[in-house]
Scaffold this motif. Structure first.
Motif, PDB file in Angstrom:
ATOM      1  N   GLN A 160     -73.572  -6.040  47.999  1.00 43.09           N
ATOM      2  CA  GLN A 160     -72.711  -7.142  47.571  1.00 43.09           C
ATOM      3  C   GLN A 160     -73.448  -8.469  47.642  1.00 43.09           C
ATOM      4  O   GLN A 160     -73.212  -9.358  46.807  1.00 43.09           O
ATOM      5  CB  GLN A 160     -71.445  -7.187  48.427  1.00 43.09           C
ATOM      6  N   ARG A 161     -74.349  -8.628  48.603  1.00 41.69           N
ATOM      7  CA  ARG A 161     -75.146  -9.854  48.664  1.00 41.69           C
ATOM      8  C   ARG A 161     -76.006  -9.998  47.420  1.00 41.69           C
ATOM      9  O   ARG A 161     -76.187 -11.100  46.888  1.00 41.69           O
ATOM     10  CB  ARG A 161     -76.016  -9.867  49.928  1.00 41.69           C
ATOM     11  N   VAL A 162     -76.535  -8.873  46.946  1.00 44.82           N
ATOM     12  CA  VAL A 162     -77.333  -8.908  45.723  1.00 44.82           C
ATOM     13  C   VAL A 162     -76.451  -9.257  44.528  1.00 44.82           C
ATOM     14  O   VAL A 162     -76.820 -10.068  43.674  1.00 44.82           O
ATOM     15  CB  VAL A 162     -78.044  -7.562  45.503  1.00 44.82           C
ATOM     16  N   ALA A 163     -75.265  -8.656  44.466  1.00 45.07           N
ATOM     17  CA  ALA A 163     -74.335  -8.967  43.379  1.00 45.07           C
ATOM     18  C   ALA A 163     -73.949 -10.443  43.398  1.00 45.07           C
ATOM     19  O   ALA A 163     -73.891 -11.098  42.349  1.00 45.07           O
ATOM     20  CB  ALA A 163     -73.099  -8.077  43.479  1.00 45.07           C
ATOM     21  N   ASP A 164     -73.690 -10.965  44.581  1.00 39.35           N
ATOM     22  CA  ASP A 164     -73.325 -12.379  44.694  1.00 39.35           C
ATOM     23  C   ASP A 164     -74.461 -13.274  44.200  1.00 39.35           C
ATOM     24  O   ASP A 164     -74.222 -14.295  43.534  1.00 39.35           O
ATOM     25  CB  ASP A 164     -72.982 -12.727  46.140  1.00 39.35           C
ATOM     26  N   ARG A 165     -75.699 -12.875  44.512  1.00 39.57           N
ATOM     27  CA  ARG A 165     -76.840 -13.688  44.041  1.00 39.57           C
ATOM     28  C   ARG A 165     -76.994 -13.579  42.531  1.00 39.57           C
ATOM     29  O   ARG A 165     -77.289 -14.579  41.849  1.00 39.57           O
ATOM     30  CB  ARG A 165     -78.134 -13.214  44.738  1.00 39.57           C
ATOM     31  N   ALA A 166     -76.789 -12.387  41.984  1.00 41.24           N
ATOM     32  CA  ALA A 166     -76.915 -12.203  40.538  1.00 41.24           C
ATOM     33  C   ALA A 166     -75.878 -13.011  39.778  1.00 41.24           C
ATOM     34  O   ALA A 166     -76.131 -13.442  38.646  1.00 41.24           O
ATOM     35  CB  ALA A 166     -76.785 -10.721  40.190  1.00 41.24           C
ATOM     36  N   GLY A 167     -74.720 -13.218  40.387  1.00 37.96           N
ATOM     37  CA  GLY A 167     -73.653 -13.949  39.732  1.00 37.96           C
ATOM     38  C   GLY A 167     -73.513 -15.396  40.165  1.00 37.96           C
ATOM     39  O   GLY A 167     -72.529 -16.054  39.809  1.00 37.96           O
ATOM     40  N   ASP A 168     -74.483 -15.905  40.904  1.00 35.01           N
ATOM     41  CA  ASP A 168     -74.417 -17.274  41.430  1.00 35.01           C
ATOM     42  C   ASP A 168     -74.456 -18.289  40.285  1.00 35.01           C
ATOM     43  O   ASP A 168     -75.449 -18.385  39.567  1.00 35.01           O
ATOM     44  CB  ASP A 168     -75.588 -17.500  42.392  1.00 35.01           C
ATOM     45  N   ARG A 169     -73.385 -19.052  40.111  1.00 33.93           N
ATOM     46  CA  ARG A 169     -73.332 -20.053  39.035  1.00 33.93           C
ATOM     47  C   ARG A 169     -74.220 -21.249  39.328  1.00 33.93           C
ATOM     48  O   ARG A 169     -74.655 -21.944  38.398  1.00 33.93           O
ATOM     49  CB  ARG A 169     -71.901 -20.540  38.832  1.00 33.93           C
ATOM     50  N   ASP A 170     -74.484 -21.539  40.604  1.00 32.59           N
ATOM     51  CA  ASP A 170     -75.283 -22.712  40.968  1.00 32.59           C
ATOM     52  C   ASP A 170     -76.785 -22.458  40.912  1.00 32.59           C
ATOM     53  O   ASP A 170     -77.567 -23.408  40.840  1.00 32.59           O
ATOM     54  CB  ASP A 170     -74.906 -23.181  42.380  1.00 32.59           C
ATOM     55  N   ALA A 171     -77.187 -21.199  40.959  1.00 30.97           N
ATOM     56  CA  ALA A 171     -78.609 -20.831  40.853  1.00 30.97           C
ATOM     57  C   ALA A 171     -78.694 -19.662  39.880  1.00 30.97           C
ATOM     58  O   ALA A 171     -78.856 -18.512  40.280  1.00 30.97           O
ATOM     59  CB  ALA A 171     -79.173 -20.456  42.221  1.00 30.97           C
TER      60      ALA A 171
END
Length: 245
Positions: A67-78
């Motif tokens: 989920q941490r990877v998913a959150d990073r893949a979907g990060d709107r700010d980065a």
């Protein structure tokens, strides 16, 4: 400068993707389980190409880490502009003789993680109106040879469906279907490949360049190597049961 997130970046095809993308000037988010290898790679690519390399240590079979990877893949700010779902492993034993825990891990890493991370990335990419997703499948997805073939068939068909849903959004999805490739993949799976003719082996760096060219063209399925393009063409017309094993 765009950013690419590569899972399984510390070895094999994922490593080849990381090196090629860095050489092209992409910043990177490098994902794998081995922190030491990821840190060494991040320093190497940063020094060679002047790109920023973010290290994200994660075992994709662990749902919290995934989920941490998913959150990073979907990060709107980065934003992540290119997602390469590459992480995976071979299964040495047959389904009946193997450990069911290994089979379940294959599903977690090569199906569930691909699905969750791809959705997170795709939603963010569609909002921006551009991006690309690569899912590493295999020529094995065209034959019936145990769980690995089944998992890779899911990856290919999933990507084909995703590409259809993304049509017109500015975001693409490409399933990469390589054949036998010179990496440490087979050694890690303890597979003996010495008898395989050299003509059937692909070079990982060229494979990645071919795939990225197909991504740029918007192709949904990328099969690198003329020998494997011919094999996949033949498999499309022979009865599926002939390729079981």
């Amino acid at each position: 400068m765009s950013t690419a997130l590569v899972t399984g970046a510390s070895a094999g095809i994922g490593l080849a993707f990381a090196r090629e993308l860095a050489a092209r000037g992409h910043d990177l988010v490098l994902v794998a389980r081995d922190e030491a290898r990821l840190q060494a790679l991040a320093h190497e690519l940063g020094d060679l190409h002047g790109v920023h390399c973010e290290v994200l240590v994660a075992d994709l079979a662990d749902r919290a880490a995934m989920q941490r990877v998913a959150d990073r893949a979907g990060d709107r700010d980065a934003p992540v502009d290119l997602l390469v779902n590459n992480a995976g492993f071979g299964l040495r034993s047959s389904f009946l003789r193997g450990d069911i825990a290994d089979e379940e891990q294959a599903v977690e890493v090569m199906i569930r993680a691909v699905m969750v991370v791809s959705q997170a990335a795709a939603r963010a990419m569609v909002e921006r109106g551009h991006g690309a997703i690569v899912v590493v499948s295999s020529v094995a997805s065209y034959v019936s040879m145990g769980t690995y073939s089944a998992v890779k068939a899911w990856a290919r068909v999933f990507t084909e469906g995703l590409a259809t849903e993304l049509a017109g959004t500015g975001v693409t999805a490409t399933a990469l279907c390589p054949g036998f490739t010179h990496t440490e993949f087979h050694d890690r799976a303890q597979l003996r490949m010495g008898a395989l003719p050299e003509a059937l082996w692909l070079d990982a760096d060229q494979l990645v360049r071919d795939c990225l060219a197909d991504v740029a063209r918007g192709r949904v399925v990328s099969v690198p190597g003329r020998q494997y393009q011919a094999i996949v063409g033949a498999l499309a017309v022979v009865p599926r049961g002939w390729c079981a094993g």
